[in-house]
Design an enzyme around this catalytic site. Sequence first.
Site, PDB file in Angstrom:
ATOM      1  N   ASP A  44     -23.867 -33.190 -55.885  1.00 28.82           N
ATOM      2  CA  ASP A  44     -23.093 -34.000 -54.947  1.00 28.82           C
ATOM      3  C   ASP A  44     -22.662 -33.171 -53.730  1.00 28.82           C
ATOM      4  OD1 ASP A  44     -21.382 -32.360 -56.239  1.00 28.82           O
ATOM      5  OD2 ASP A  44     -19.955 -33.910 -56.860  1.00 28.82           O
ATOM      6  N   HIS A 254     -39.418 -18.005 -34.476  1.00 29.92           N
ATOM      7  CA  HIS A 254     -38.224 -18.602 -35.073  1.00 29.92           C
ATOM      8  C   HIS A 254     -37.783 -17.812 -36.306  1.00 29.92           C
ATOM      9  CE1 HIS A 254     -38.916 -22.714 -32.937  1.00 29.92           C
ATOM     10  NE2 HIS A 254     -38.346 -21.818 -32.175  1.00 29.92           N
ATOM     11  N   ASP A 271     -31.353 -14.399 -30.203  1.00 29.74           N
ATOM     12  CA  ASP A 271     -31.441 -15.727 -29.584  1.00 29.74           C
ATOM     13  C   ASP A 271     -30.387 -16.566 -30.280  1.00 29.74           C
ATOM     14  OD1 ASP A 271     -32.068 -18.283 -28.758  1.00 29.74           O
ATOM     15  OD2 ASP A 271     -34.232 -18.063 -29.029  1.00 29.74           O
ATOM     16  N   ASP A 282     -28.107 -21.745 -25.163  1.00 27.48           N
ATOM     17  CA  ASP A 282     -29.330 -21.206 -25.778  1.00 27.48           C
ATOM     18  C   ASP A 282     -29.699 -19.950 -24.996  1.00 27.48           C
ATOM     19  OD1 ASP A 282     -31.706 -20.725 -27.022  1.00 27.48           O
ATOM     20  OD2 ASP A 282     -32.743 -22.515 -26.270  1.00 27.48           O
ATOM     21  N   HIS A 362     -45.700 -19.577 -26.139  1.00 29.44           N
ATOM     22  CA  HIS A 362     -44.780 -20.731 -26.074  1.00 29.44           C
ATOM     23  C   HIS A 362     -44.594 -21.179 -24.624  1.00 29.44           C
ATOM     24  CE1 HIS A 362     -41.542 -18.032 -24.747  1.00 29.44           C
ATOM     25  NE2 HIS A 362     -41.776 -17.246 -25.784  1.00 29.44           N
ATOM     26  N   HIS A 366     -37.054 -25.518 -21.926  1.00 26.02           N
ATOM     27  CA  HIS A 366     -36.855 -26.899 -22.385  1.00 26.02           C
ATOM     28  C   HIS A 366     -35.521 -27.380 -21.856  1.00 26.02           C
ATOM     29  CE1 HIS A 366     -34.152 -24.994 -25.302  1.00 26.02           C
ATOM     30  NE2 HIS A 366     -35.105 -24.098 -25.467  1.00 26.02           N
ATOM     31  N   HIS A 373     -32.972 -28.371 -28.026  1.00 25.20           N
ATOM     32  CA  HIS A 373     -34.179 -28.878 -27.374  1.00 25.20           C
ATOM     33  C   HIS A 373     -33.825 -30.310 -27.006  1.00 25.20           C
ATOM     34  CE1 HIS A 373     -36.964 -25.768 -29.532  1.00 25.20           C
ATOM     35  NE2 HIS A 373     -36.078 -25.216 -28.740  1.00 25.20           N
ATOM     36  N   GLU A 397     -37.193 -19.026 -20.329  1.00 22.72           N
ATOM     37  CA  GLU A 397     -37.281 -18.053 -21.415  1.00 22.72           C
ATOM     38  C   GLU A 397     -38.687 -17.504 -21.645  1.00 22.72           C
ATOM     39  OE1 GLU A 397     -36.892 -19.802 -25.380  1.00 22.72           O
ATOM     40  OE2 GLU A 397     -36.330 -21.706 -24.461  1.00 22.72           O
ATOM     41  N   TYR A 401     -45.006 -10.819 -26.879  1.00 25.35           N
ATOM     42  CA  TYR A 401     -44.886 -10.453 -28.296  1.00 25.35           C
ATOM     43  C   TYR A 401     -46.153  -9.739 -28.744  1.00 25.35           C
ATOM     44  CZ  TYR A 401     -41.629 -14.233 -27.382  1.00 25.35           C
ATOM     45  OH  TYR A 401     -40.657 -15.023 -26.815  1.00 25.35           O
ATOM     46  N   ARG A 419     -37.972 -11.287 -25.346  1.00 23.00           N
ATOM     47  CA  ARG A 419     -37.743 -12.581 -24.682  1.00 23.00           C
ATOM     48  C   ARG A 419     -36.407 -12.484 -23.954  1.00 23.00           C
ATOM     49  NH1 ARG A 419     -38.521 -15.585 -28.599  1.00 23.00           N
ATOM     50  NH2 ARG A 419     -36.469 -16.175 -29.386  1.00 23.00           N
ATOM     51  N   GLU A 421     -33.733 -15.163 -22.069  1.00 25.82           N
ATOM     52  CA  GLU A 421     -33.528 -16.613 -21.929  1.00 25.82           C
ATOM     53  C   GLU A 421     -32.173 -16.907 -21.306  1.00 25.82           C
ATOM     54  OE1 GLU A 421     -33.399 -18.749 -25.677  1.00 25.82           O
ATOM     55  OE2 GLU A 421     -33.819 -20.639 -24.654  1.00 25.82           O
TER      56      GLU A 421
HETATM   57  N1  GLY Z   1     -33.473 -21.007 -29.618  1.00 25.79           N
HETATM   58  C1  GLY Z   1     -34.593 -21.829 -29.609  1.00 25.79           C
HETATM   59  C2  GLY Z   1     -35.297 -21.792 -28.339  1.00 25.79           C
HETATM   60  O1  GLY Z   1     -35.094 -20.875 -27.561  1.00 25.79           O
HETATM   61  O2  GLY Z   1     -36.026 -22.669 -28.005  1.00 25.79           O
HETATM   62 MN    MN Z   2     -34.681 -22.057 -25.815  1.00 23.17          MN
HETATM   63 MN    MN Z   3     -33.374 -19.689 -27.609  1.00 19.78          MN
END
Ligand code: GLY
Ligand code: MN
Ligand code: MN
Length: 452
Positions: A44, A254, A271, A282, A362, A366, A373, A397, A401, A419, A421
């Site tokens: 539960d 991720h 991140d 983000d 990538h 976004h 997102h 971002e 890699y 990265r 961002e």
């Molecule tokens: N933190 C997820 C992205 O950067 O899209």
């Molecule tokens: Mn992002």
């Molecule tokens: Mn991110």
Amino acid sequence: MPTSRSSGVVANGVFADRRQSILKQLRGAPLLVRSAPEVLRNGDVHYSYRQDSNFKYLTGFDEPESILLAIPKGKGPNGKGRLRTILFVRPRNPAMEVWDGERAGVRGAKKMYGADDAHPIEEFWDVFEEESKDWDMLGYGLGCDPAFDRALVDHFSRRWTGRPRRNQGLPTMVDPRPAIHEQRWIKSPMEIEWLQRASDISVSGHRVAMAIAQPGMYEYEVQAELEAVFRRDGSPRNGYDSIVASGANACTLHYIKNDQKIRRGDLLLIDAGAEYEQYSADITRTFPVARKFSDAQRAVYNVVLRCQKKCIKACKPGTPVRRLLDLSRRELTKGLVELGVLRGRNIKKLVDDEKYKPWYMHGLGHWLGMDVHDVGPYETMAGKSVLMQPGMVTTVEPGLYFQKNDKRVPKELRGIGVRIEDDVLITRGGCRVLSEAAPKEVRDVEKLVTGN
Ligand code: GLY
Ligand code: MN
Ligand code: MN
């Protein structure tokens, strides 16, 4: 009126105005939106609950097992003259509230959330039957919950089979999500304030993480320090699971296990974004742990940074979002040549041949808002890139890699993932970087991580 520690009081008029504006676009169709379901983890025990963003956007209401019906004027028994809002909610239940906390209940839904009518959720179908008798349209998003979709169709089918003499067909379903999502896409001044606050809190967390990270710590220890700042600064929850990735873990996009020991000489990619009023930041920063960048790390970092800054510069009203992605691919491809990963002088051909793909797989960013997102289109129905407009918020971002066993790249680059961002608000004159207080210039990063 919904209150919270963070914003104080949010006027119910804000939510009513949003509903009104959506109803206008549905051209007479009443609107039905449901809360997010609670999801069982085991026995539960449920996964931690987060309200559906569209439901929250239209009601401010945080509880599960709730339904919003917004009915335009002239529809239903007392609908003359104005939009009528009906909320179906969990009724007060002292025995259950001992376990799960206070509920607004039916009275609270009217008093605190501005519903014209409110009913216990158990009465939904009876009330709906009465309200929807003459509806020939309904604004409802099919496809999220097949059981509820089925129940709706069954409900209207009974109306058809039960009263064939009236020749009343099933109502036309109008999907309200495109209208809601277009509206959420352009942020109001209040939403921008909340996103700025989410970003400020996140920046504080990132700064602390950069300053305290040491070789020998586990990634989750750094995560704990970062998220402690988020909580202390007024964010009840993250916008997504934090990525705290040392060394080659940064090459897993991720990576959320965060369970490895940080090694001397590693970069750490974090991140992470805090939520504020259910709006998320983000932000990604990549930094050497308690020391300066190695030459190879600095070389990769500078390529990504140069690309990111160029892309941010291009963020302004009228820029097609697709152009930014193309720009990032060109810049990173140029950088890959400089780093000795790719060979060739014809950058355009390298880009056209997607030679960057193994190391930049990538997109550039976004939309950002209530969801990390966030909603909002990237292309028109005709397949053209949408143009940036004031009030949109996007992440920028880029990253590179190099897996640790990637024999295609010079040895010293293997195991490096970078990265960077930021969260960027499009303004009338260009853009504003909401997260600009998070250090990213090499000298500022090195100063913060080494303490001098
Ligand atoms: N933190 C997820 C992205 O950067 O899209
Ligand atoms: Mn992002
Ligand atoms: Mn991110």
